[in-house]
Design a protein around this motif. Structure first.
Motif, PDB file in Angstrom:
ATOM      1  N   ILE A 109       8.461   7.767   1.786  1.00  0.00           N
ATOM      2  CA  ILE A 109       8.422   6.916   3.120  1.00  0.00           C
ATOM      3  C   ILE A 109       6.820   6.440   3.052  1.00  0.00           C
ATOM      4  CG2 ILE A 109       8.630   6.663   5.416  1.00  0.00           C
ATOM      5  CD1 ILE A 109      10.501   8.955   5.204  1.00  0.00           C
ATOM      6  N   LEU A 110       6.518   5.424   3.259  1.00  0.00           N
ATOM      7  CA  LEU A 110       5.107   4.828   3.776  1.00  0.00           C
ATOM      8  C   LEU A 110       5.076   4.161   4.823  1.00  0.00           C
ATOM      9  CD1 LEU A 110       2.401   4.511   2.314  1.00  0.00           C
ATOM     10  CD2 LEU A 110       3.163   2.490   1.226  1.00  0.00           C
ATOM     11  N   PHE A 111       4.163   4.862   5.842  1.00  0.00           N
ATOM     12  CA  PHE A 111       3.928   4.042   6.929  1.00  0.00           C
ATOM     13  C   PHE A 111       2.561   3.267   6.988  1.00  0.00           C
ATOM     14  CE2 PHE A 111       4.425   2.723  11.089  1.00  0.00           C
ATOM     15  CZ  PHE A 111       3.834   3.288  12.264  1.00  0.00           C
ATOM     16  N   LEU A 112       2.906   2.040   7.059  1.00  0.00           N
ATOM     17  CA  LEU A 112       1.599   0.992   6.865  1.00  0.00           C
ATOM     18  C   LEU A 112       0.900   0.699   8.181  1.00  0.00           C
ATOM     19  CD1 LEU A 112       3.634  -0.213   4.438  1.00  0.00           C
ATOM     20  CD2 LEU A 112       1.307  -0.533   3.578  1.00  0.00           C
ATOM     21  N   ASN A 113       0.333   1.668   8.963  1.00  0.00           N
ATOM     22  CA  ASN A 113      -0.102   1.297  10.318  1.00  0.00           C
ATOM     23  C   ASN A 113      -1.600   1.111  10.177  1.00  0.00           C
ATOM     24  OD1 ASN A 113      -0.674   4.006   9.767  1.00  0.00           O
ATOM     25  ND2 ASN A 113      -0.633   4.415  12.066  1.00  0.00           N
ATOM     26  N   ASP A 122      -2.428  -4.145  -0.918  1.00  0.00           N
ATOM     27  CA  ASP A 122      -2.810  -3.160  -1.951  1.00  0.00           C
ATOM     28  C   ASP A 122      -1.957  -2.245  -1.998  1.00  0.00           C
ATOM     29  OD1 ASP A 122      -6.347  -3.459  -1.713  1.00  0.00           O
ATOM     30  OD2 ASP A 122      -4.915  -4.553  -2.683  1.00  0.00           O
ATOM     31  N   LEU A 123      -1.658  -1.440  -0.879  1.00  0.00           N
ATOM     32  CA  LEU A 123      -0.643  -0.316  -1.129  1.00  0.00           C
ATOM     33  C   LEU A 123       0.855  -0.780  -1.460  1.00  0.00           C
ATOM     34  CD1 LEU A 123      -1.558   2.235   1.865  1.00  0.00           C
ATOM     35  CD2 LEU A 123      -2.158   2.345  -0.664  1.00  0.00           C
ATOM     36  N   LEU A 124       1.271  -1.937  -0.999  1.00  0.00           N
ATOM     37  CA  LEU A 124       2.459  -2.533  -1.162  1.00  0.00           C
ATOM     38  C   LEU A 124       2.617  -2.809  -2.640  1.00  0.00           C
ATOM     39  CD1 LEU A 124       3.058  -4.469   2.224  1.00  0.00           C
ATOM     40  CD2 LEU A 124       4.442  -2.659   1.207  1.00  0.00           C
ATOM     41  N   ALA A 125       1.554  -3.461  -3.112  1.00  0.00           N
ATOM     42  CA  ALA A 125       1.539  -3.741  -4.587  1.00  0.00           C
ATOM     43  C   ALA A 125       1.913  -2.513  -5.339  1.00  0.00           C
ATOM     44  CB  ALA A 125       0.399  -4.618  -5.021  1.00  0.00           C
ATOM     45  N   ARG A 126       1.255  -1.368  -5.150  1.00  0.00           N
ATOM     46  CA  ARG A 126       1.305  -0.086  -5.877  1.00  0.00           C
ATOM     47  C   ARG A 126       2.834   0.457  -5.761  1.00  0.00           C
ATOM     48  NH1 ARG A 126      -3.786   3.053  -4.257  1.00  0.00           N
ATOM     49  NH2 ARG A 126      -2.451   4.821  -5.451  1.00  0.00           N
ATOM     50  N   CYS A 127       3.602   0.199  -4.680  1.00  0.00           N
ATOM     51  CA  CYS A 127       4.843   0.606  -4.657  1.00  0.00           C
ATOM     52  C   CYS A 127       6.145  -0.150  -4.994  1.00  0.00           C
ATOM     53  CB  CYS A 127       5.451   1.499  -3.241  1.00  0.00           C
ATOM     54  SG  CYS A 127       4.251   1.350  -2.088  1.00  0.00           S
ATOM     55  N   ARG A 128       5.571  -1.653  -5.443  1.00  0.00           N
ATOM     56  CA  ARG A 128       6.723  -2.389  -5.820  1.00  0.00           C
ATOM     57  C   ARG A 128       7.391  -1.763  -6.953  1.00  0.00           C
ATOM     58  NH1 ARG A 128       4.006  -7.782  -6.182  1.00  0.00           N
ATOM     59  NH2 ARG A 128       3.920  -7.433  -4.025  1.00  0.00           N
ATOM     60  N   GLU A 129       8.861  -2.181  -6.981  1.00  0.00           N
ATOM     61  CA  GLU A 129       9.755  -1.411  -7.891  1.00  0.00           C
ATOM     62  C   GLU A 129      10.052   0.002  -7.831  1.00  0.00           C
ATOM     63  OE1 GLU A 129      10.542  -4.043 -10.884  1.00  0.00           O
ATOM     64  OE2 GLU A 129       9.877  -5.019  -8.839  1.00  0.00           O
ATOM     65  N   LYS A 130       9.059   0.492  -6.904  1.00  0.00           N
ATOM     66  CA  LYS A 130       9.412   1.940  -6.492  1.00  0.00           C
ATOM     67  C   LYS A 130      10.486   2.329  -5.361  1.00  0.00           C
ATOM     68  CE  LYS A 130       5.090   3.393  -8.501  1.00  0.00           C
ATOM     69  NZ  LYS A 130       5.234   3.385  -9.828  1.00  0.00           N
ATOM     70  N   PRO A 131      11.383   3.332  -5.494  1.00  0.00           N
ATOM     71  CA  PRO A 131      12.277   3.283  -4.076  1.00  0.00           C
ATOM     72  C   PRO A 131      11.389   4.140  -3.128  1.00  0.00           C
ATOM     73  CG  PRO A 131      12.696   5.095  -5.648  1.00  0.00           C
ATOM     74  CD  PRO A 131      11.687   4.124  -6.592  1.00  0.00           C
ATOM     75  N   VAL A 132      10.435   3.160  -2.368  1.00  0.00           N
ATOM     76  CA  VAL A 132       9.686   3.768  -1.353  1.00  0.00           C
ATOM     77  C   VAL A 132      10.033   2.979  -0.004  1.00  0.00           C
ATOM     78  CG1 VAL A 132       7.425   4.150  -0.411  1.00  0.00           C
ATOM     79  CG2 VAL A 132       7.705   4.271  -2.715  1.00  0.00           C
ATOM     80  N   PHE A 141       6.161  -8.038   9.729  1.00  0.00           N
ATOM     81  CA  PHE A 141       6.173  -7.079   8.375  1.00  0.00           C
ATOM     82  C   PHE A 141       7.343  -6.853   7.784  1.00  0.00           C
ATOM     83  CE2 PHE A 141       4.345  -3.614   6.326  1.00  0.00           C
ATOM     84  CZ  PHE A 141       5.474  -2.678   6.008  1.00  0.00           C
ATOM     85  N   ALA A 142       8.562  -7.288   8.532  1.00  0.00           N
ATOM     86  CA  ALA A 142       9.855  -6.797   7.649  1.00  0.00           C
ATOM     87  C   ALA A 142      10.354  -8.025   7.068  1.00  0.00           C
ATOM     88  CB  ALA A 142      10.831  -6.507   8.666  1.00  0.00           C
TER      89      ALA A 142
END
Lengths: 190, 652
Positions: A109-113, A122-132, A141-142
């Motif tokens: 789980i990643l909370f981008l506050n 940047d962080l979202l790009a790093r979890c693209r394709e991953k089940p986060v 945001f959604a």
């Protein structure tokens, strides 16, 4: 007559008042408590519940921990410490702060506050394709960035879920959670 | 004691209040929310860090909120039973399906003095002069909270809000989506089936439809004879919420309800239906307007048999109310409202009853004004208000109140209140009618026909003054307390007198020259540490004195009530709870409310995301007990048995 009853009542009242004041003076520390709750306590509580009501794909399951990573932990006060270590379906919920060293293969789980859009992207790009499970708290945001977004309505915390984005990443969301959410979709066509 | 001396005492209290220490708020927060169910989290109000406004818990009145979690943990499945959770409430079960409930009063005195509202609609029966609980059905899953206010609320709520107000607030349609079915089986012979379906139309319209019914078997008296108190209830209704913008909301609700005791030889039946619309609009961020209009029609048929249509009473009410809540400045809040009610009371003549007027129309009108001013911002508030009310049978009268709230720090507050409230006579009291029935003469042992004439005059409002003081505090991070102390005085208290102009012919009239006074207190403590345990304890005391001027007779009674609740969350899916209630004995004339100790134990188990089960044992300590005893007419002394309740809920 009523007079003696009134007198007894007066003594009774004053004794009770004194007792109250004594209790107050004796109380060693008085903490702020109210029927309204600090916003980030509720958000922490919701995220612990999301951890319970979302299923991660088998190949990614961290067998002993469910990792929650937040961008800014300072707003939470003691709330994060209190959910850290909570048992969810037999696993421990582990809370940490994201930084450049964070391994997104080990985060659930990643909370981008953070108000910094670039940092979030940047962080979202790093979890693209991953089940986060990505959670945010900024308008849109959604629709544009992540999966769950917190918003406030009538002084209560509510959330929107972009179900499609979550399913694409391999996450299964329980109907109990979907029922409470406002369901949104991507603002751009895919 | 003169009013002047009383005010002096209140000023002294105020001086003491100012000496209370001020302690800085610390960062530790409410860990209990981290254990809450996600559905409950949706209902918690938040404050952004470091902003404290006036919180509900800081209302300058003795308020208890029974929220969804408490409703669930109590193991209670009937609404009047839930009222036991509020300290100071007296709840007496006198039949399998009927209860008396009142705050700060003895049971016989409760008539007409406790206002109960559901979503802003009064469910007080103006024919009987009380709330008839067996004529109500509640779907507990769809209740958001029950607010119990002990003490008068005449200024805000008008007539009959003398001893207290119960506000039952149902959940918005948006929160009750999907299909839900609830079944309850009780070993006391109770079966309940309720279902609800909630849906959404477009973005802004949410609705729910519900249907339910219950069937209760009769209880027995000490001689094992059944007491004819079986009850069958059927109800169905809907609610639609439409919120086109965040500033406007429009709610429409309606329901139909029937209850009957279905007893073959003399059935009593009740039917009612209502339609209510509420429009709320925030004109600006400082001005809120609300308008509510509702129509309610209730009809009761008593003693219907195969040969006699019985005796029917119908009441049709149309009510319109308007409120404005205006924050005129940072430290000032002004509230005002107006209301009108048109009520038609139609008692039919029956076999043994003959009414002079078979159709009586009552008009009610009221306005209220109230202002809350922060004498010291965030610390001291003064509220003063008045309601002027008029009905077609009695004079214009006023219900003022003045309240003070002092918050020495965010974690504690103290409040004072002085109020005046009125109880108006009910429709039956105001009507003129003749009764003709056989009565048993205890001296000669024979049964003779007697005639009783009730003349509804004179008609006066009973006047009630209350002096209250209260204290609330979060004493330590895990321990909080709520204390209220009060003194009440009533004048114009009514009683019956009668003359016997000829043998077996009686004429009853009303007298309003009695007085009563009472003082008491309610103290409760809540313990909520980190972790799975929590507990509450509450004690209440009432000393009541009533003086009958004609008979030159004074009756004094005191009652004590004590309750303990313990809750243990074993896991995310399993919760245990235990409850203990103790009531001291109360006796008035030939009626005795016996002392009793009651223990309930409950288990709640969440099987899956959509199914939950609860098993509750009530009245576990004794095989049966009685809550009210008439020493003369002993037939109806109902024995309440030890009961096991199994409740299964499916939510899709």
């Amino acid at each position: 007559m009523l007079a003696s009853l009134a007198r007894a009542k007066n003594y009774f009242l004053f004794i009770l008042l004194s007792a109250c004041l004594l209790a107050t003076h004796l109380a060693t520390s008085l903490h702020a408590q109210s029927s309204k709750v600090p916003e980030y306590y509720i958000k922490a509580a919701f995220m612990a519940n999301f951890a319970r009501l979302v299923e991660w794909p088998k190949h990614n399951r961290n067998t002993t921990n469910l990792s929650l990573c937040v961008m800014d932990s300072t707003v939470f006060g003691q709330a994060l410490n209190s959910i850290n270590g909570k048992k969810i379906h037999g696993k421990n919920l582990l809370v940490s702060t994201c930084n450049s060293k964070t391994d997104f293969d080990r985060i659930q789980i990643l909370f981008l506050n953070s108000p910094d859009i670039k940092a979030r992207k940047d962080l979202l790009a790093r979890c693209r394709e991953k089940p986060v499970l990505t959670i945010g708290e900024s308008p849109g945001f959604a629709q544009n960035e992540g999966m769950i977004n917190f918003y406030k309505a009538k002084n209560r915390i509510r959330f929107e879920i972009n179900r499609k984005r979550a399913e694409k990443a391999g996450l299964k969301i329980s109907s109990r959670l979907l029922k409470l959410a406002k369901i949104v979709s991507d603002s751009k066509q895919e | 004691m003169t009013p002047l001396k009383k005010s002096l005492h209140f000023f002294l209290c105020l001086l003491w209040l100012c000496s209370l220490p001020t302690v800085q708020a610390s960062e530790t927060g409410p860990d209990y929310v981290l254990d809450m169910d996600i559905e409950d989290l949706m209902t918690v109000e938040v404050i952004s860090v470091s902003k404290y406004g006036q919180l509900l818990k800081d209302a300058p009145a003795a308020v208890t909120i029974i929220d969804r979690e408490q409703i669930r943990n109590s193991g209670m499945k009937e609404l009047p039973e839930l009222l036991r959770l509020a300290p100071g409430m007296q709840v007496i079960r006198d039949e399998a399906g009927n209860w008396f409930a009142s705050a700060r009063s003895l049971f016989f005195d409760a008539n007409g003095k406790m206002l109960v509202m559901v979503d802003g609609r009064s469910v007080f029966s103006q024919d009987a002069g009380s709330v008839i609980w067996q004529n109500q059905s509640f779907f507990l899953e769809d209740i958001d909270r029950i607010e119990v206010i002990r003490g008068p609320g005449g200024t805000t709520w008008g007539y009959n809000a003398v001893y207290g107000i119960v506000n039952i607030i149902s959940r918005p349609a948006r929160e009750t989506q999907g299909f839900l079915a609830d079944t309850l089986v009780g070993s006391d012979g109770n079966l309940v089936l309720q279902s609800r379906f909630g849906g959404q139309i477009g973005e802004n319209i949410f609705y729910r439809l519900f249907l339910g019914g219950s069937d209760r078997d009769q209880f027995e008296n000490p001689n094992k004879e059944p007491v004819h108190d079986m009850l069958k209830k059927r109800t169905g209704g809907f609610r639609v919420d439409y919120s086109p913008t965040s500033a406007t909301s429009f709610i429409v609700e309606g329901a139909v309800h029937r209850s009957t005791d279905d007893y073959p030889n003399s059935e009593n039946r009740h039917k009612n239906h209502f339609l209510s619309t509420t429009l709320s609009h925030s004109l600006t961020s400082d001005i809120d307007l609300e308008f509510q209009g509702y129509y309610n029609r209730s009809s009761d048929i008593y003693y219907k048999t195969d040969f006699d249509q019985g005796f029917a009473v119908t009441i049709e009410d149309s009510t319109a109310e308007f409120h404005i809540d205006w924050r005129t400045a940072v430290n000032n809040r002004f509230m005002a409202g107006a209301g009108l009610k048109y009520s038609v009371f139609t008692p039919e003549d029956g076999f043994a009853v003959d009414f002079l007027n078979n159709r009586e129309v009552w008009h009610f009108s009221n306005i209220f004004l109230s202002d809350e001013y922060a004498l010291i911002p965030d610390k001291l508030w003064l509220t003063a208000g008045v309601k002027l009310e008029h009905n077609s049978r009695s004079d214009l009268d006023w219900q003022p109140n003045i309240r003070l709230l002092y918050k020495s720090c965010p974690a504690q507050s103290m409040w004072l209140a002085l109020s005046r409230a009125l109880k108006m006579p009910d429709y039956r009291d105001a009507a003129t009618y003749v009764e003709n029935y056989p009565a048993f003469d205890q001296n000669t042992g024979e049964i003779r026909d007697i005639t009783v004439t009730w003349t509804g005059q004179p008609l006066k409002n009973e006047k009630f003054t209350a002096y209250e003081i209260g204290y609330r505090a979060q004493l330590t991070p895990v321990f909080s307390t709520d204390i209220a102390v009060y003194y009440n005085e009533s004048t114009n208290v009514s009683s019956y007198g009668y003359v016997e102009p000829s043998p077996d012919i009686y004429s009853v009239f009303y007298r309003y020259d009695n007085t009563s006074s009472a003082y008491g207190s309610e103290i409760s403590f809540t313990w909520k540490p980190e972790g799975p345990w929590s507990a509450t304890a509450a004690y209440s005391y009432l000393a009541n004195k009533i003086s009958y001027s004609e008979e030159n007779y004074t009756e004094k009674t005191c009652i004590h009530r004590l309750q303990f609740h313990v809750n243990h969350r074993i896991s995310d899916n399993l919760i245990l709870n235990g409850h203990l209630y103790w009531n001291s004995e109360e006796s008035i004339g030939s009626t005795i409310l016996p002392e009793y100790l009651r223990m309930d134990l409950g288990v709640q188990y969440r099987l899956t995301d959509s199914m939950k089960l609860s098993l509750t044992g009530q009245n576990l300590l004794k095989k049966t007990h009685r809550e009210i005893d008439d020493s003369v007419n002993t037939f109806y002394n109902t024995e309440i048995p030890r009961t096991l309740l199994l409740n299964f809920t499916v939510n899709l």
